[in-house]
Design a protein around this motif. Structure first.
Motif, PDB file in Angstrom:
ATOM      1  N   CYS A 240       0.850  -1.198   0.000  1.00  0.00           N
ATOM      2  CA  CYS A 240       0.000   0.000   0.000  1.00  0.00           C
ATOM      3  C   CYS A 240       0.877   1.236   0.000  1.00  0.00           C
ATOM      4  N   HIS A 241       0.411   2.298  -0.666  1.00  0.00           N
ATOM      5  CA  HIS A 241       1.151   3.556  -0.741  1.00  0.00           C
ATOM      6  C   HIS A 241       0.482   4.674   0.062  1.00  0.00           C
ATOM      7  N   GLY A 242      -0.817   4.845  -0.119  1.00  0.00           N
ATOM      8  CA  GLY A 242      -1.517   5.930   0.551  1.00  0.00           C
ATOM      9  C   GLY A 242      -2.788   5.445   1.216  1.00  0.00           C
ATOM     10  N   MET A 243      -3.305   6.248   2.161  1.00  0.00           N
ATOM     11  CA  MET A 243      -4.495   5.869   2.923  1.00  0.00           C
ATOM     12  C   MET A 243      -5.328   7.102   3.244  1.00  0.00           C
ATOM     13  N   ILE A 244      -6.589   6.835   3.603  1.00  0.00           N
ATOM     14  CA  ILE A 244      -7.465   7.876   4.125  1.00  0.00           C
ATOM     15  C   ILE A 244      -8.593   7.194   4.881  1.00  0.00           C
ATOM     16  N   ALA A 245      -9.168   7.873   5.866  1.00  0.00           N
ATOM     17  CA  ALA A 245     -10.283   7.335   6.641  1.00  0.00           C
ATOM     18  C   ALA A 245     -11.534   8.160   6.383  1.00  0.00           C
ATOM     19  N   LEU A 253      -7.164   1.961   1.455  1.00  0.00           N
ATOM     20  CA  LEU A 253      -5.751   1.763   1.167  1.00  0.00           C
ATOM     21  C   LEU A 253      -5.561   1.493  -0.319  1.00  0.00           C
ATOM     22  N   SER A 254      -4.548   2.120  -0.880  1.00  0.00           N
ATOM     23  CA  SER A 254      -4.199   1.799  -2.261  1.00  0.00           C
ATOM     24  C   SER A 254      -3.614   0.389  -2.311  1.00  0.00           C
ATOM     25  N   ASP A 255      -3.767  -0.269  -3.446  1.00  0.00           N
ATOM     26  CA  ASP A 255      -3.290  -1.648  -3.624  1.00  0.00           C
ATOM     27  C   ASP A 255      -2.738  -1.747  -5.043  1.00  0.00           C
ATOM     28  N   SER A 256      -1.451  -1.398  -5.187  1.00  0.00           N
ATOM     29  CA  SER A 256      -0.881  -1.327  -6.532  1.00  0.00           C
ATOM     30  C   SER A 256      -0.712  -2.685  -7.219  1.00  0.00           C
ATOM     31  N   PRO A 257      -0.340  -3.777  -6.518  1.00  0.00           N
ATOM     32  CA  PRO A 257      -0.208  -5.052  -7.235  1.00  0.00           C
ATOM     33  C   PRO A 257      -1.509  -5.508  -7.895  1.00  0.00           C
ATOM     34  N   ASP A 258      -2.655  -5.193  -7.268  1.00  0.00           N
ATOM     35  CA  ASP A 258      -3.950  -5.599  -7.798  1.00  0.00           C
ATOM     36  C   ASP A 258      -4.645  -4.493  -8.583  1.00  0.00           C
ATOM     37  N   HIS A 259      -3.968  -3.349  -8.796  1.00  0.00           N
ATOM     38  CA  HIS A 259      -4.605  -2.200  -9.444  1.00  0.00           C
ATOM     39  C   HIS A 259      -5.962  -1.937  -8.783  1.00  0.00           C
ATOM     40  N   ALA A 260      -5.923  -1.764  -7.476  1.00  0.00           N
ATOM     41  CA  ALA A 260      -7.164  -1.755  -6.716  1.00  0.00           C
ATOM     42  C   ALA A 260      -7.109  -0.788  -5.544  1.00  0.00           C
ATOM     43  N   ILE A 261      -8.286  -0.630  -4.918  1.00  0.00           N
ATOM     44  CA  ILE A 261      -8.415   0.069  -3.642  1.00  0.00           C
ATOM     45  C   ILE A 261      -9.097  -0.880  -2.674  1.00  0.00           C
ATOM     46  N   GLN A 262      -8.486  -1.064  -1.514  1.00  0.00           N
ATOM     47  CA  GLN A 262      -9.079  -1.860  -0.445  1.00  0.00           C
ATOM     48  C   GLN A 262      -9.609  -0.930   0.637  1.00  0.00           C
ATOM     49  N   TYR A 263     -10.442  -1.487   1.515  1.00  0.00           N
ATOM     50  CA  TYR A 263     -10.771  -0.749   2.733  1.00  0.00           C
ATOM     51  C   TYR A 263     -10.925  -1.720   3.884  1.00  0.00           C
ATOM     52  N   VAL A 264     -10.539  -1.218   5.059  1.00  0.00           N
ATOM     53  CA  VAL A 264     -10.603  -1.991   6.287  1.00  0.00           C
ATOM     54  C   VAL A 264     -11.691  -1.385   7.161  1.00  0.00           C
ATOM     55  N   THR A 265     -12.645  -2.206   7.560  1.00  0.00           N
ATOM     56  CA  THR A 265     -13.739  -1.726   8.391  1.00  0.00           C
ATOM     57  C   THR A 265     -13.302  -1.689   9.857  1.00  0.00           C
ATOM     58  N   THR A 266     -14.160  -1.148  10.708  1.00  0.00           N
ATOM     59  CA  THR A 266     -13.805  -0.959  12.112  1.00  0.00           C
ATOM     60  C   THR A 266     -13.597  -2.277  12.855  1.00  0.00           C
ATOM     61  N   ASN A 267     -14.104  -3.383  12.283  1.00  0.00           N
ATOM     62  CA  ASN A 267     -13.889  -4.697  12.903  1.00  0.00           C
ATOM     63  C   ASN A 267     -12.649  -5.401  12.363  1.00  0.00           C
ATOM     64  N   GLY A 268     -11.827  -4.676  11.556  1.00  0.00           N
ATOM     65  CA  GLY A 268     -10.575  -5.225  11.051  1.00  0.00           C
ATOM     66  C   GLY A 268     -10.697  -6.083   9.815  1.00  0.00           C
ATOM     67  N   LYS A 269     -11.873  -6.144   9.202  1.00  0.00           N
ATOM     68  CA  LYS A 269     -12.072  -6.938   7.993  1.00  0.00           C
ATOM     69  C   LYS A 269     -11.623  -6.142   6.766  1.00  0.00           C
ATOM     70  N   VAL A 270     -10.985  -6.846   5.822  1.00  0.00           N
ATOM     71  CA  VAL A 270     -10.465  -6.216   4.608  1.00  0.00           C
ATOM     72  C   VAL A 270     -11.377  -6.520   3.432  1.00  0.00           C
ATOM     73  N   HIS A 271     -11.743  -5.465   2.689  1.00  0.00           N
ATOM     74  CA  HIS A 271     -12.617  -5.615   1.536  1.00  0.00           C
ATOM     75  C   HIS A 271     -11.997  -4.887   0.343  1.00  0.00           C
ATOM     76  N   PHE A 272     -12.383  -5.306  -0.872  1.00  0.00           N
ATOM     77  CA  PHE A 272     -12.028  -4.565  -2.076  1.00  0.00           C
ATOM     78  C   PHE A 272     -13.154  -3.592  -2.400  1.00  0.00           C
ATOM     79  N   LEU A 279      -5.755   1.947 -12.412  1.00  0.00           N
ATOM     80  CA  LEU A 279      -5.194   2.319 -11.111  1.00  0.00           C
ATOM     81  C   LEU A 279      -3.744   1.846 -11.028  1.00  0.00           C
ATOM     82  N   ALA A 280      -2.878   2.562 -11.724  1.00  0.00           N
ATOM     83  CA  ALA A 280      -1.445   2.256 -11.744  1.00  0.00           C
ATOM     84  C   ALA A 280      -0.758   3.039 -10.628  1.00  0.00           C
ATOM     85  N   TRP A 281      -0.290   2.318  -9.616  1.00  0.00           N
ATOM     86  CA  TRP A 281       0.292   2.917  -8.406  1.00  0.00           C
ATOM     87  C   TRP A 281      -0.677   3.964  -7.827  1.00  0.00           C
TER      88      TRP A 281
END
Length: 326
Positions: A240-245, A253-272, A279-281
């Motif tokens: 990951c390179h950058g983040m925001i809440a 969270l940015s996800d450059s290997p997957d050309h994606a954006i993930q997000y983590v919820t308040t219970n710690g679960k990771v979603h796309f 989405l290159a870098w």
């Protein structure tokens, strides 16, 4: 990039590379307008205190201010001063978006300017503190916005350093410089929840997301050893390179290997949130009052220095937006 949460104004910065046009712009009707004015964006290394050197980080707060981190580390800078010692140029600007005027400038005179490489910052107006990542010192910086004094914390902690040997592998190849040196960055991306309670941070060359309660960062009596016990590992998220809440506590969270954006919820679960080849870098983020997440695609791994001198960049550079999850 940053989006002002009250007005939805969009700001985009540019690193100090040639050809150089602007350091910081507002996007108005699809056009780049120098911000806060044209003079700040003129190249004038002799008057670095009133001109941008290389705008690195942006943060738009809920009090309608744009904070601008102008960071030109010694590794980029020419020999200055006595001609022997390399020092970077650093300043943090507070700009009111009510009148587009600079309100205050912080210059970090209590930090070693030959070592720091200030990268991202978040502003905690409730405590009058700024939190910054410093990959140069493998540390976090806590700046008192009233006194202007800085503290270096969590230096060389396991949460602020790279995982040894971990290389970025993007677009089918390792991100390696022309001299054979792999791209690496210690603590880099950071995020602050809208209630100013939690500060998230991580290195690029690491797969874990960490957080610490801001009450601990604000406590000047805690040593680095004390602070280290307060750091929580939130989730395994990959590169990951950058983040925001957002206001609900989700961390994007940015996800450059997957050309994606993930997000983590308040219970710690990771979603796309989204996957898209454009989405290159993906790097910096903004959240508007229109229900969208904004993200820049920096294409860092496509620069000539990582491709045997050949540019793989696809022009124009773009900022994208995607609907926030319901």
């Amino acid at each position: 990039m940053a989006v002002a949460p009250k007005s939805n104004r969009l700001f985009v910065s540019f690193p100090r590379t040639e050809p150089y046009l602007y350091g910081l712009t507002e996007i108005v009707n699809g056009q780049r307008v120098p911000f806060p004015d044209a003079d700040w964006n003129k190249v004038d290394t002799a008057q670095a205190e009133t001109h941008f050197m290389s705008v690195q980080g942006l943060y738009a707060d809920y009090q309608n201010n744009l904070w601008v981190l102008d960071s030109y580390p010694a590794g980029w800078a020419a020999v200055i001063g006595d001609g022997k010692k390399k020092e970077g140029k650093f300043k943090l600007l507070k700009i009111s978006l009510d009148d587009n005027k600079v309100q205050r400038i912080y210059t970090f005179d209590d930090l070693p300017k030959d070592k720091i490489a200030l990268n991202d910052m978040c502003i905690d107006n409730s405590r009058q503190l700024a939190y910054m990542s410093d990959p140069g010192q493998h540390a976090l910086i806590v700046l008192d916005l009233q006194s202007g004094k800085s503290r270096v914390v969590l230096k060389d902690d396991k949460s602020t350093v790279v995982e040894p040997g971990l290389k970025l592998h993007l677009d089918g190849k390792d991100v390696v410089n022309n001299d054979g040196t792999p791209f690496t960055s210690n603590v880099n991306g950071i995020a602050l929840t809208s209630d100013n309670r939690w500060f998230y941070f991580r290195s690029i060359n690491q797969t874990k997301l960490y957080r610490i309660a801001t009450e601990h960062l604000a406590n000047v009596t805690l040593t680095d050893a004390d602070l280290s016990t307060k750091v929580q590992m939130v989730a395994e998220t990959g590169i990951c390179h950058g983040m925001i809440a957002d206001t609900r506590g989700n961390v994007y969270l940015s996800d450059s290997p997957d050309h994606a954006i993930q997000y983590v919820t308040t219970n710690g679960k990771v979603h796309f949130l989204v996957k898209d080849a454009r989405l290159a870098w993906p790097d910096s983020f903004g959240i508007g009052n229109d229900g969208y997440l904004y993200v820049s695609a920096s294409q860092m791994n496509r620069l000539p220095r990582y491709n045997n001198g050949e540019s793989k960049v696809e022009y124009p550079y773009r900022v994208y937006k995607v609907k926030l999850p319901k």
